[in-house]
Design an enzyme around this catalytic site. Structure first.
Site, PDB file in Angstrom:
ATOM      1  CG  LEU A  33     -15.081  89.586  92.546  1.00  0.00           C
ATOM      2  CD1 LEU A  33     -16.222  90.257  91.788  1.00  0.00           C
ATOM      3  CD2 LEU A  33     -15.655  88.569  93.537  1.00  0.00           C
ATOM      4  N   GLY A  36     -12.970  84.353  93.221  1.00  0.00           N
ATOM      5  CA  GLY A  36     -14.195  84.408  94.017  1.00  0.00           C
ATOM      6  C   GLY A  36     -15.411  84.752  93.169  1.00  0.00           C
ATOM      7  CB  ALA A  75      -7.223  87.476  99.617  1.00  0.00           C
ATOM      8  CE1 TYR A 142      -1.333  78.188  99.186  1.00  0.00           C
ATOM      9  CE2 TYR A 142      -0.879  75.901  99.776  1.00  0.00           C
ATOM     10  CZ  TYR A 142      -1.662  77.031  99.875  1.00  0.00           C
ATOM     11  OH  TYR A 142      -2.785  77.023 100.687  1.00  0.00           O
ATOM     12  CG  PHE A 170      -4.019  68.792 107.484  1.00  0.00           C
ATOM     13  CD1 PHE A 170      -3.616  69.871 108.283  1.00  0.00           C
ATOM     14  CD2 PHE A 170      -3.152  67.728 107.370  1.00  0.00           C
ATOM     15  CE1 PHE A 170      -2.381  69.883 108.945  1.00  0.00           C
ATOM     16  CE2 PHE A 170      -1.917  67.723 108.038  1.00  0.00           C
ATOM     17  CZ  PHE A 170      -1.541  68.796 108.818  1.00  0.00           C
TER      18      PHE A 170
HETATM   19  N1  LIG Z   1      -8.944  74.841  99.994  1.00  0.00           N
HETATM   20  C1  LIG Z   1      -8.081  74.188 100.772  1.00  0.00           C
HETATM   21  O1  LIG Z   1      -8.100  72.952 100.884  1.00  0.00           O
HETATM   22  C2  LIG Z   1      -7.040  74.967 101.546  1.00  0.00           C
HETATM   23  C3  LIG Z   1      -6.132  74.257 102.340  1.00  0.00           C
HETATM   24  C4  LIG Z   1      -5.181  74.980 103.070  1.00  0.00           C
HETATM   25  C5  LIG Z   1      -5.151  76.351 103.004  1.00  0.00           C
HETATM   26  N2  LIG Z   1      -6.018  77.016 102.207  1.00  0.00           N
HETATM   27  C6  LIG Z   1      -5.938  78.483 102.175  1.00  0.00           C
HETATM   28  O2  LIG Z   1      -7.216  79.002 102.504  1.00  0.00           O
HETATM   29  C7  LIG Z   1      -7.449  80.231 101.833  1.00  0.00           C
HETATM   30  C8  LIG Z   1      -8.765  80.161 101.096  1.00  0.00           C
HETATM   31  O3  LIG Z   1      -8.734  79.059 100.195  1.00  0.00           O
HETATM   32  P1  LIG Z   1      -9.954  78.807  99.209  1.00  0.00           P
HETATM   33  O4  LIG Z   1      -9.904  77.382  98.810  1.00  0.00           O
HETATM   34  O5  LIG Z   1     -11.194  79.387  99.775  1.00  0.00           O
HETATM   35  O6  LIG Z   1      -9.466  79.699  97.967  1.00  0.00           O
HETATM   36  P2  LIG Z   1     -10.322  80.594  96.954  1.00  0.00           P
HETATM   37  O7  LIG Z   1      -9.483  80.795  95.754  1.00  0.00           O
HETATM   38  O8  LIG Z   1     -11.696  80.039  96.769  1.00  0.00           O
HETATM   39  O9  LIG Z   1     -10.457  81.965  97.760  1.00  0.00           O
HETATM   40  C9  LIG Z   1      -9.457  82.958  97.756  1.00  0.00           C
HETATM   41  C10 LIG Z   1     -10.133  84.270  97.427  1.00  0.00           C
HETATM   42  O10 LIG Z   1      -9.163  85.314  97.463  1.00  0.00           O
HETATM   43  C11 LIG Z   1      -9.385  86.184  96.368  1.00  0.00           C
HETATM   44  N3  LIG Z   1      -8.094  86.805  96.055  1.00  0.00           N
HETATM   45  C12 LIG Z   1      -6.960  86.194  95.591  1.00  0.00           C
HETATM   46  N4  LIG Z   1      -5.978  87.083  95.428  1.00  0.00           N
HETATM   47  C13 LIG Z   1      -6.473  88.300  95.809  1.00  0.00           C
HETATM   48  C14 LIG Z   1      -5.937  89.615  95.874  1.00  0.00           C
HETATM   49  N5  LIG Z   1      -4.684  89.880  95.476  1.00  0.00           N
HETATM   50  N6  LIG Z   1      -6.728  90.614  96.309  1.00  0.00           N
HETATM   51  C15 LIG Z   1      -8.005  90.378  96.690  1.00  0.00           C
HETATM   52  N7  LIG Z   1      -8.572  89.145  96.644  1.00  0.00           N
HETATM   53  C16 LIG Z   1      -7.826  88.129  96.216  1.00  0.00           C
HETATM   54  C17 LIG Z   1      -9.902  85.288  95.257  1.00  0.00           C
HETATM   55  O11 LIG Z   1     -10.652  85.992  94.271  1.00  0.00           O
HETATM   56  C18 LIG Z   1     -10.761  84.302  96.042  1.00  0.00           C
HETATM   57  O12 LIG Z   1     -12.106  84.751  96.157  1.00  0.00           O
HETATM   58  C19 LIG Z   1      -6.245  80.452 100.935  1.00  0.00           C
HETATM   59  O13 LIG Z   1      -5.357  81.331 101.585  1.00  0.00           O
HETATM   60  C20 LIG Z   1      -5.631  79.070 100.807  1.00  0.00           C
HETATM   61  O14 LIG Z   1      -4.240  79.139 100.588  1.00  0.00           O
HETATM   62  C21 LIG Z   1      -6.955  76.366 101.470  1.00  0.00           C
END
Ligand SMILES: NC(=O)c1ccc[n+]([C@@H]2O[C@H](COP(=O)([O-])OP(=O)(O)OC[C@H]3O[C@@H](n4cnc5c(N)ncnc54)[C@H](O)[C@@H]3O)[C@@H](O)[C@H]2O)c1
Length: 328
Positions: A33, A36, A75, A142, A170
């Site tokens: 969280l 999240g 995550a 990243y 993307f």
């Molecule tokens: N949003 C985008 O445009 C995008 C693009 C490319 C890749 N991504 C990748 O997609 C994934 C999800 O992205 P998102 O936008 O939903 O991010 P987000 O931050 O909404 O979701 C990530 C979740 O992981 C949880 N989290 C983080 N570190 C943690 C840990 N150590 N232990 C347990 N939970 C943990 C956070 O609380 C969060 O709920 C990520 O890996 C991100 O790098 C996202």
């Protein structure tokens, strides 16, 4: 299948967890969280509030939930800009957390793994649209952390037989009626623009209008979160048949920042004032994905390929929940 979704209380993970349940799968969500929201976790899922850094919690999870068929690993620390200021959150923590998860997973006999990877692997595109075999040049710590995890998966496949798919998204965008984007800080373009329409920001800042593009603003490939979810489910269901894969996920067409602003004006009916700021370091002019291989091999077909339906879905969610999940 019984699927562990790490980060399943976050933006893309929670939508994917809900789509998995709708497709008849069993879901266990692990999330600390940090970004999240407990309210985003589908009520049908088992929710484990834990951190991937906590190896004992991971061991407990796999002991208490035997027979996990696959893992979707969302995550992560996720911000390019933050990674340029705090590289070790990415080059240490993202890697150690993924290693902890992989170690516990193979010990428990898990055989399938899907990684959320990123377009930030492609800082120097050789061709546009970008194919999955484009040279990897991470644009930040990243992107580098995601590349390292892809390499870990390569070795885990060779040594332990773990099948994996790396999905390089993307620009993830759009929402569902139940779940949407609620980050703090928010850095993504569509929610930032919609916050102006909601009166929560005075204006939207465009980072540079002197790029070599038709209107001078950066061009990106926007892909709806529901379409990302369907790609995960297709890949998970196909891994045994197709073997490990790396796919780029986008719609194969790009929109400039100003085109997104214009679409948000049209959809919201709000004038959405904007100002032009300086370029952000490390922003390439154009990033467009070739998703041809996942379309061909898995029959992936985006349901929301056009910008208007993406923005409409986001506006519906943000208008109905102007404070997001309201937990902050
Ligand atoms: N949003 C985008 O445009 C995008 C693009 C490319 C890749 N991504 C990748 O997609 C994934 C999800 O992205 P998102 O936008 O939903 O991010 P987000 O931050 O909404 O979701 C990530 C979740 O992981 C949880 N989290 C983080 N570190 C943690 C840990 N150590 N232990 C347990 N939970 C943990 C956070 O609380 C969060 O709920 C990520 O890996 C991100 O790098 C996202």
């Amino acid at each position: 299948m019984k699927i562990l979704v790490t980060g399943g209380a976050g933006y893309i993970g929670s939508v994917t967890a809900a789509e998995l349940i709708a497709a008849g799968h069993q879901v266990i969500v692990l999330d600390n969280l940090y970004q999240g929201h407990a309210a985003a976790v589908p009520p049908e899922a088992v929710f484990i509030h834990a951190d991937l850094a906590d190896k004992a919690a991971l061991a407990r999870l796999f002991a208490e939930h035997p027979g996990i068929d696959g893992i979707m690993h969302f995550a992560s620390y996720t911000l390019v800009g933050e990674s340029m200021e705090k590289p070790l959150l990415y080059l240490r923590d993202n890697l150690v957390n993924a290693a902890n998860l992989l170690e516990a997973a193979v010990a428990a006999g898990v055989r399938r793994f899907i990684l959320s990877s990123t377009a930030n692997l492609f800082d120097e595109p050789e061709r546009m649209p970008i194919e999955p075999d484009n040279k990897i040049v991470p644009g930040s710590p990243y992107g580098e952390s995601k590349f390292f995890i892809e390499r870990m998966l390569h070795w885990f496949e060779r040594i332990y037989g773990l099948r994996y798919a790396s999905l390089r998204y993307f620009n993830a965008c759009g929402d569902t009626p139940e779940r949407g984007e609620d980050h703090d800080p928010e850095t993504h373009i569509i929610p930032l623009i919609l916050q102006v329409a909601l009166g929560q920001r005075p204006h939207f800042t465009v980072f540079g209008d002197d790029y070599p593009t038709p209107d001078g603003t950066c061009i990106r490939d926007y892909v709806h979160v529901v379409d990302l979810a369907s790609a995960h489910i297709l890949a998970m269901e196909a891994l045994d048949r197709i073997g490990s894969r790396k796919y780029n996920l986008g719609n194969g067409s790009g929109f400039s920042v100003m085109e997104v602003v214009e679409m948000c004006r049209k959809v919201t009916g709000h004038p959405i004032p904007h100002v032009i700021g300086p370029r952000r370091p490390g922003d390439p002019a154009i990033l467009i994905a070739s998703s041809e291989s996942i379309r061909r091999e898995l029959g992936w077909q985006p349901r929301y390929p056009d910008l208007e339906s993406i923005v409409r879905s986001a506006w519906e969610w943000h208008r109905s929940r102007p404070q997001g999940y309201g937990e902050r």
